[in-house]
Design a protein around this motif. Structure first.
Motif, short mmCIF file in Angstrom:
data_model
loop_
_atom_site.label_atom_id
_atom_site.label_comp_id
_atom_site.label_asym_id
_atom_site.label_seq_id
_atom_site.Cartn_x
_atom_site.Cartn_y
_atom_site.Cartn_z
N ARG A 86 0.84 -1.21 0.00
CA ARG A 86 0.00 0.00 0.00
C ARG A 86 0.86 1.25 0.00
O ARG A 86 1.89 1.30 0.71
CB ARG A 86 -0.93 0.00 1.22
N VAL A 87 0.46 2.22 -0.79
CA VAL A 87 1.19 3.47 -0.88
C VAL A 87 0.30 4.61 -0.39
O VAL A 87 -0.93 4.54 -0.49
CB VAL A 87 1.66 3.76 -2.33
N VAL A 88 0.94 5.63 0.17
CA VAL A 88 0.23 6.83 0.60
C VAL A 88 0.55 7.94 -0.39
O VAL A 88 1.70 8.36 -0.52
CB VAL A 88 0.65 7.24 2.02
N ARG A 89 -0.46 8.39 -1.09
CA ARG A 89 -0.25 9.44 -2.09
C ARG A 89 -0.10 10.79 -1.39
O ARG A 89 -0.46 10.95 -0.22
CB ARG A 89 -1.42 9.45 -3.07
N PRO A 90 0.44 11.78 -2.08
CA PRO A 90 0.62 13.11 -1.46
C PRO A 90 -0.68 13.72 -0.93
O PRO A 90 -0.65 14.50 0.02
CB PRO A 90 1.21 13.95 -2.60
N ASP A 91 -1.83 13.35 -1.49
CA ASP A 91 -3.10 13.90 -1.00
C ASP A 91 -3.63 13.13 0.21
O ASP A 91 -4.73 13.41 0.71
CB ASP A 91 -4.16 13.91 -2.11
N GLY A 92 -2.87 12.14 0.70
CA GLY A 92 -3.25 11.40 1.89
C GLY A 92 -4.04 10.13 1.62
O GLY A 92 -4.27 9.34 2.55
N THR A 93 -4.48 9.90 0.39
CA THR A 93 -5.23 8.69 0.09
C THR A 93 -4.29 7.49 0.02
O THR A 93 -3.12 7.63 -0.34
CB THR A 93 -5.99 8.81 -1.24
N VAL A 94 -4.82 6.34 0.40
CA VAL A 94 -4.05 5.10 0.40
C VAL A 94 -4.54 4.23 -0.76
O VAL A 94 -5.73 4.02 -0.91
CB VAL A 94 -4.19 4.35 1.74
N ARG A 95 -3.60 3.76 -1.56
CA ARG A 95 -3.93 2.89 -2.69
C ARG A 95 -3.16 1.57 -2.53
O ARG A 95 -2.05 1.54 -2.01
CB ARG A 95 -3.55 3.53 -4.02
N THR A 96 -3.80 0.51 -2.99
CA THR A 96 -3.16 -0.81 -2.99
C THR A 96 -2.60 -1.08 -4.37
O THR A 96 -3.31 -0.97 -5.37
CB THR A 96 -4.16 -1.91 -2.61
N VAL A 97 -1.32 -1.41 -4.43
CA VAL A 97 -0.62 -1.60 -5.71
C VAL A 97 -0.11 -3.03 -5.80
O VAL A 97 0.50 -3.54 -4.85
CB VAL A 97 0.56 -0.61 -5.83
N HIS A 98 -0.38 -3.65 -6.93
CA HIS A 98 0.15 -4.99 -7.20
C HIS A 98 1.33 -4.84 -8.16
O HIS A 98 1.20 -4.22 -9.22
CB HIS A 98 -0.91 -5.88 -7.81
N MET A 99 2.47 -5.40 -7.79
CA MET A 99 3.70 -5.22 -8.56
C MET A 99 4.18 -6.56 -9.09
O MET A 99 4.28 -7.54 -8.35
CB MET A 99 4.78 -4.60 -7.66
N MET A 100 4.45 -6.62 -10.40
CA MET A 100 5.05 -7.80 -11.03
C MET A 100 6.28 -7.33 -11.80
O MET A 100 6.23 -6.34 -12.53
CB MET A 100 4.06 -8.48 -11.98
N GLY A 101 7.39 -8.04 -11.63
CA GLY A 101 8.60 -7.61 -12.32
C GLY A 101 9.64 -8.71 -12.39
O GLY A 101 9.48 -9.79 -11.81
N GLU A 102 10.72 -8.43 -13.12
CA GLU A 102 11.81 -9.40 -13.31
C GLU A 102 13.14 -8.65 -13.40
O GLU A 102 13.17 -7.48 -13.81
CB GLU A 102 11.60 -10.21 -14.59
N PRO A 103 14.22 -9.33 -13.05
CA PRO A 103 15.53 -8.72 -13.28
C PRO A 103 15.90 -8.81 -14.76
O PRO A 103 15.49 -9.73 -15.47
CB PRO A 103 16.46 -9.59 -12.44
N VAL A 104 16.63 -7.84 -15.23
CA VAL A 104 17.13 -7.85 -16.61
C VAL A 104 18.63 -8.06 -16.55
O VAL A 104 19.34 -7.33 -15.85
CB VAL A 104 16.78 -6.53 -17.32
N LEU A 105 19.12 -9.07 -17.24
CA LEU A 105 20.53 -9.44 -17.16
C LEU A 105 21.37 -8.67 -18.17
O LEU A 105 20.94 -8.42 -19.29
CB LEU A 105 20.69 -10.95 -17.41
N GLY A 106 22.57 -8.32 -17.74
CA GLY A 106 23.51 -7.66 -18.63
C GLY A 106 24.33 -8.67 -19.41
O GLY A 106 24.15 -9.90 -19.29
N ALA A 107 25.25 -8.19 -20.19
CA ALA A 107 26.07 -9.06 -21.04
C ALA A 107 26.93 -10.00 -20.22
O ALA A 107 27.26 -11.11 -20.66
CB ALA A 107 26.94 -8.21 -21.96
N ASP A 108 27.29 -9.58 -18.98
CA ASP A 108 28.13 -10.43 -18.15
C ASP A 108 27.32 -11.41 -17.31
O ASP A 108 27.86 -12.14 -16.49
CB ASP A 108 28.99 -9.57 -17.22
N GLY A 109 26.00 -11.43 -17.52
CA GLY A 109 25.15 -12.35 -16.77
C GLY A 109 24.69 -11.81 -15.45
O GLY A 109 23.90 -12.47 -14.76
N GLY A 110 25.16 -10.63 -15.06
CA GLY A 110 24.72 -10.04 -13.81
C GLY A 110 23.45 -9.21 -14.01
O GLY A 110 23.06 -8.90 -15.14
N THR A 111 22.83 -8.84 -12.92
CA THR A 111 21.60 -8.04 -12.98
C THR A 111 21.96 -6.60 -13.31
O THR A 111 22.65 -5.92 -12.54
CB THR A 111 20.83 -8.10 -11.65
N ALA A 112 21.48 -6.14 -14.45
CA ALA A 112 21.77 -4.78 -14.89
C ALA A 112 20.64 -3.82 -14.52
O ALA A 112 20.88 -2.65 -14.22
CB ALA A 112 21.99 -4.76 -16.40
#
Length: 463
Positions: free
Chosen positions: A162-188
């Protein structure tokens, strides 16, 4: 805005525009159909099942609106100007994207994400270190754990906070993501799609709450039906005068009736009973417990069973009430009660009776009526050590005994209901059966406005 190379798969190719348009048309058609059915249900009505159905329709529409908006974004591309959504879609974008470059510590957000978080699009996007500042304190460990697992262990992100917006309202956020690998195989870098699911979660909570309310309502109805059926199951199902089977015509003419409360949801806890005993005598009893509900109704059935068992074993009325008082004191849910217990001895036409905090029986003879002199007797459950005295009354052929529970007799216009009941003596003449007398009492006292159930039992000495 995923990178072309992710931790476990190449980026998917965008679908054709025509196929997305077809999905949008199907989604909007389904929305119209669901909304048409939804309008036939009420969210503020008294029926819990109807409120639950309306909540489910609302939830389905929220999900279809989100699907419509997502498909529109898929059709139009990841970046589009803010403004009114397509017909049927959300007025504000609810899905945004972000990418955080770990090498440059730079963040790139889509315009939709600024709207979700309530931030000014002219400001720089927040870095991964700055993002927790928007999150509720109790949700920050969850966000930190998700991001750390993604960056260190290359695990996908899939969670909510949950995030608190500057106006004081609270919103529920669902986050989906992945790491992106660089050329050396590490997380870029790390990319993510963030979705505002506040309305969806609110609709889901409403569905859960209305469902729970419906389940409670059904349990209460089931319990009420069981409890309401207990009196009918344990009391004699009389629909007219009754002669006990082994006494022949020269004994008692009996009739009884239960007067229901005006409110159908109240469960009666009063009883009446007449039982021929092994020695040829007759048990007459009325009584009741305080309170209402399944537990009290089942307690009434238990007490009536105990009365019958002790009477059949030869227990006299005073001793019977003494034991009944002790039994009530040992129950899991102690309560108060009252009762009258009588034994009629046909050989001598004698009534032996005792009472426990209950109105005395009325005796009608030769056109007049009076209360029987009452022996002492405290209410059942009030004092575990109480003992109950007995009284013996000689009866004559033609006498009428009337036993009733206390709820039969409310105060009435300055004149007690007992006086009204005694005033019926002229209508209880020798030519009237016990059932005629009961009908007269029901007509006099069974009108609208009754707050509690009541029982009445009439016994006329026939010889």
């Amino acid at each position: 805005m995923p990178s072309p190379v992710s931790a476990d798969r190449p980026a998917a190719q965008p679908p054709g525009r025509g196929s997305v348009e077809a999905l949008i048309r199907q989604t909007r058609q389904l929305k119209g159909d669901v909304d048409a059915v939804r309008r036939d249900t009420r969210s503020d009505g008294p029926d819990p099942e109807e409120r639950w159905q309306r909540a489910l329709y609302d939830l389905a529409l929220h999900q279809l609106n989100d699907l419509d908006a997502h498909l529109a974004q898929l059709r139009d591309g990841p970046v589009r100007p803010a403004g009114p959504a397509a017909p049927g879609g959300s007025l504000l974008p609810r899905v945004g994207s972000a990418e955080w470059d770990l090498l440059t510590d730079q963040a790139i957000w889509s315009p939709e994400l600024y709207h979700i978080l309530g931030l000014d699009p002219a400001r720089p996007a927040l870095t991964l270190d700055e993002l927790p500042g928007l999150v509720l304190e109790e949700d920050r460990p969850r966000l930190t754990a998700m991001v750390t697992a993604c960056l260190v262990d290359a695990k996908p992100i899939d969670g909510e906070f949950r995030v608190v917006r500057p106006d004081g309202t609270v919103r529920t956020v669902h986050m989906m993501g992945e790491p992106v690998l660089g050329a050396d195989g590490g997380t870029a870098s790390m990319w993510a799609v963030l979705r505002d699911v506040s309305e969806l979660r609110r609709s889901q909570r409403t569905v859960h709450e209305t469902r729970d309310s419906l389940h409670r309502h059904r349990r209460e109805q089931t319990g009420h039906r069981i409890a309401a059926g207990l009196p009918e199951a344990v009391m004699p199902p009389w629909h007219g005068s009754l002669r006990l089977p082994h006494q022949g015509p020269a004994a008692l003419d009996l009739a009884a009736h239960r007067l229901p409360a005006e409110t159908a949801t109240l469960i009666g806890t009063d009883w009446y009973d007449a039982l021929e005993l092994a020695d040829g005598q007759t048990l007459l009893t009325v009584g009741g417990l305080t309170g209402e509900g399944v537990a009290v109704a089942s307690g009434t059935a238990m007490l009536l069973g105990a009365v019958r068992g002790m009477a059949m074993s030869g227990t006299r009325p005073g001793r019977l009430l003494t034991l009944l008082n002790r039994l009530l004191d040992t129950t899991a849910q102690p309560t108060l009660g009252s009762a009258v217990c009588c034994r009629y001895l046909p050989a001598t036409r004698t009534l032996v009776w005792a009472r426990a905090g209950h109105p005395a029986p009325l005796l009608y003879r030769d056109g007049t009526g009076h209360l029987l002199d009452a022996p002492d007797g405290t209410p059942l459950g009030a004092s575990p050590g109480s003992a109950y005295d007995e009284s013996a009354v000689p009866l004559r052929p033609g006498d009428l005994l009337l036993l009733h529970t206390g709820a039969l007799l409310p105060e009435h216009g300055g004149t007690t209901a007992v006086d009204r009941l005694l005033g019926l003596a002229t209508r209880f003449g020798p030519g009237h059966t016990a059932q005629d007398c009961v009908r007269t009492v029901v007509k006099e006292f069974g009108g609208p406005g009754r707050e509690d159930d009541a029982c009445v039992l009439a016994a006329r000495v026939t010889a």
